[in-house]
Design an enzyme around this catalytic site. Sequence first.
Site, mmCIF file in Angstrom:
data_model
loop_
_atom_site.group_PDB
_atom_site.id
_atom_site.type_symbol
_atom_site.label_atom_id
_atom_site.label_comp_id
_atom_site.label_asym_id
_atom_site.label_seq_id
_atom_site.Cartn_x
_atom_site.Cartn_y
_atom_site.Cartn_z
ATOM 1 N N GLU A 154 0.820 -1.219 0.000
ATOM 2 C CA GLU A 154 0.000 0.000 0.000
ATOM 3 C C GLU A 154 0.860 1.277 0.000
ATOM 4 O O GLU A 154 0.847 2.050 0.968
ATOM 5 C CB GLU A 154 -0.962 -0.013 1.188
ATOM 6 C CG GLU A 154 -1.953 -1.159 1.104
ATOM 7 C CD GLU A 154 -2.900 -1.210 2.298
ATOM 8 O OE1 GLU A 154 -2.584 -0.618 3.331
ATOM 9 O OE2 GLU A 154 -3.956 -1.852 2.174
ATOM 10 N N GLU A 310 -6.545 -8.017 -0.486
ATOM 11 C CA GLU A 310 -6.948 -8.087 0.925
ATOM 12 C C GLU A 310 -8.402 -7.666 1.048
ATOM 13 O O GLU A 310 -8.822 -6.714 0.390
ATOM 14 C CB GLU A 310 -6.152 -7.087 1.782
ATOM 15 C CG GLU A 310 -4.676 -7.312 1.890
ATOM 16 C CD GLU A 310 -4.025 -6.224 2.758
ATOM 17 O OE1 GLU A 310 -4.714 -5.523 3.515
ATOM 18 O OE2 GLU A 310 -2.798 -6.060 2.641
HETATM 19 C C1 GAL Z 1 -4.314 -3.045 5.192
HETATM 20 C C2 GAL Z 1 -2.861 -3.479 5.316
HETATM 21 C C3 GAL Z 1 -2.741 -4.781 6.085
HETATM 22 C C4 GAL Z 1 -3.569 -4.724 7.342
HETATM 23 C C5 GAL Z 1 -4.991 -4.369 6.987
HETATM 24 C C6 GAL Z 1 -5.911 -4.316 8.174
HETATM 25 O O1 GAL Z 1 -4.444 -1.730 4.779
HETATM 26 O O2 GAL Z 1 -2.293 -3.665 4.057
HETATM 27 O O3 GAL Z 1 -1.398 -5.020 6.370
HETATM 28 O O4 GAL Z 1 -3.038 -3.773 8.190
HETATM 29 O O5 GAL Z 1 -5.010 -3.113 6.376
HETATM 30 O O6 GAL Z 1 -7.226 -4.008 7.788
#
Ligand code: GAL
Length: 670
Positions: A154, A310
């Site tokens: 990110e 994710e």
């Molecule tokens: C994302 C990040 C992950 C984790 C996640 C939690 O933005 O890439 O590592 O922190 O959020 O929701």
Amino acid sequence: MTSPDPWPEIRGIAYGGDYTPEQWPKEVWREDVALMREAGVNLVSVGIFAWALIETSEGVFDFAWLDELLDLLHENGISVDLGTPTASPPAWFFAQHPDARVVTRDGVTLGFGARGMASHSSPAYRAAAVRIASALAERYGDHPAVVLWHVHNEYGVPVGEDYSEQSVRAFRGWLQDRYSTLDGLNAAWGTAFWGQHYGDWDHVGAPAAAPSVVNPAQRLDFARFTDHQLRQCFIAERDAIRVHASQPITTNFMANQSWTTDMWAWAREVDIVSDDHYLVAADPEGEIGLAIAADLSRSVGGGKPWILMEHSTSAVNWQPRNVAKRPGELARNSLTHLARGADAILFFQWRASRSGAEKFHSAMIPHAGTTSRVWREVVELGDALGRLDEVRGSRVAADVAVLWDFESFWAQDLEWRPSVDVSHAERIRSFYERLWRDGITVDFALPGQDLSGYKLVVAPAQYLLSAADAANLTRYVASGGTLVVSFFSAVVDENDAVPPGGFVAPLREALGVVVEEFLPLREGARHAVQWRGAASLLADAWQEDVVLEGAEAVGTYLDGPGAGGAAITRHPHGAGVGWYLSTRLDAAALRTVMSEVYADAGIVPAAHPEGLEVVVRRGDGADFAVAINHRDEPAAFAATGVELLTGSAVDGTLTVPGGGVAVVRLEPTS
Ligand code: GAL
């Protein structure tokens, strides 16, 4: 029209998540892989935050644990998306390079103990990032488990802008490349205003906190520079990996959260787009925001299938109120991403962390373990995705484009705008929501791209519009397109300067109007618009003094400061039509207006029951209708073919249970 396969090693839809075995003893690793197999997991992302455990001090690597892990995963048929851990440099790095720390706009130097990269302009950081990326690629470029590279995490979050000395120096260099001369810079930034003229490059700085509002053109350039520097960090790592490895390389975007990076420009640099999506818990209809993010992820990649890198199985831990997902929501969310072009459904994260800042974040294996509802739903989802192999590679087609331009958003978000009620995010959501409720699939697009394939182009928030992009939109209308422009668009050029002729002037030919004055309303004030001389539509926040230059006023202000003036205009231009909406219509009013717009564009809304989202993916051999029922009651839609999750025949109508999902391989109609 399927796309070339980026990772033939994985069969069907990829399924899995971020895996952090470094947080667990080795016995747990064996349990993990057994459970991954049970859940149908075929892809995990590893190493993303493991820099300190891989490079234990400068140039000293410990690959033993990673060797063992990758072998274990491979033996169990689980592929690996290998991370470069550069989003979290180790303590030793910052101890050796204290000047690589990021400085905020207010002058605070950020310390160690959380995560977040060093200064994007620090040569020491760039060198260290390239060193570890190269070392990983050299060691694992030929490892049979590795099917994808996940550079960093990110970019732009949690730190993007940097006001450190090295960043300021780099900014100056970037400006010299952009403008060549100080005269060019002075002209672009309009430095005659408030006596900001520069006579020496060394006096030009980053737009740090100052006594009053800092030059908006300088801030806009700093946003562009930040995006550029972050992208150079990615490119440096990517190119270092490419020397040793041939697998596709990506970095995970954040379509719905961080707009520090210009996803269009980044998408050109990655081999496959990947995106992280988290529902906005405060939004009772988070599925609409999800659809926006998914459509954007697909659009920036030119329509190719993308990776949902994710999302969460249930609640996250970083919003003010972290609402847990209810039964079935995990599948609905996942299938919506798939419907909108994702060929991989991955989660953050595989197993909930016991320690650290994210221990209250949900996971595929929650703290409650494998007797939990979440785990059962994770296994069910793996099973469902395992039935959708043939969907992979198929594409989504859209007749409507909604303009989405990061530079315009960066400019609009600066201070001292006419009203705090005007927000690009609100405008995009309002129009997208209308289209979503009407069952119309959209792509997002840039104002300068080829738009000829779209019947309708909507510009909800094109505050910044260059003369070239305005000419492109005008050509689009002249050659038969329908264009809808919402207020506070075509207001400034690429330097945040008002163009000659004033507001909307760059689009005057296409829209048949210009705007003499903005008429923002007091907080909470509402007003009415007379529509086609009869019905009255409700609106709020904003009016304008619209000057007709050939357009027809189809809506007129009934009250408020603009009373009697044109509120909504329609203008045939060449073979197309330009619409201008100079106020913020409520949902019912927008529905009324858009139904006429659809008629101009030759678009017919889908007749699905409310709350039933249906999106079609087109494959070489067949099309697939993916249906998600967001309501508790069953909902039916017209389809003939085979429902792939159950294997049952569908003969004319399919009823999707309340809260359920379905995927139909459609029988060809001819
Ligand atoms: C994302 C990040 C992950 C984790 C996640 C939690 O933005 O890439 O590592 O922190 O959020 O929701």
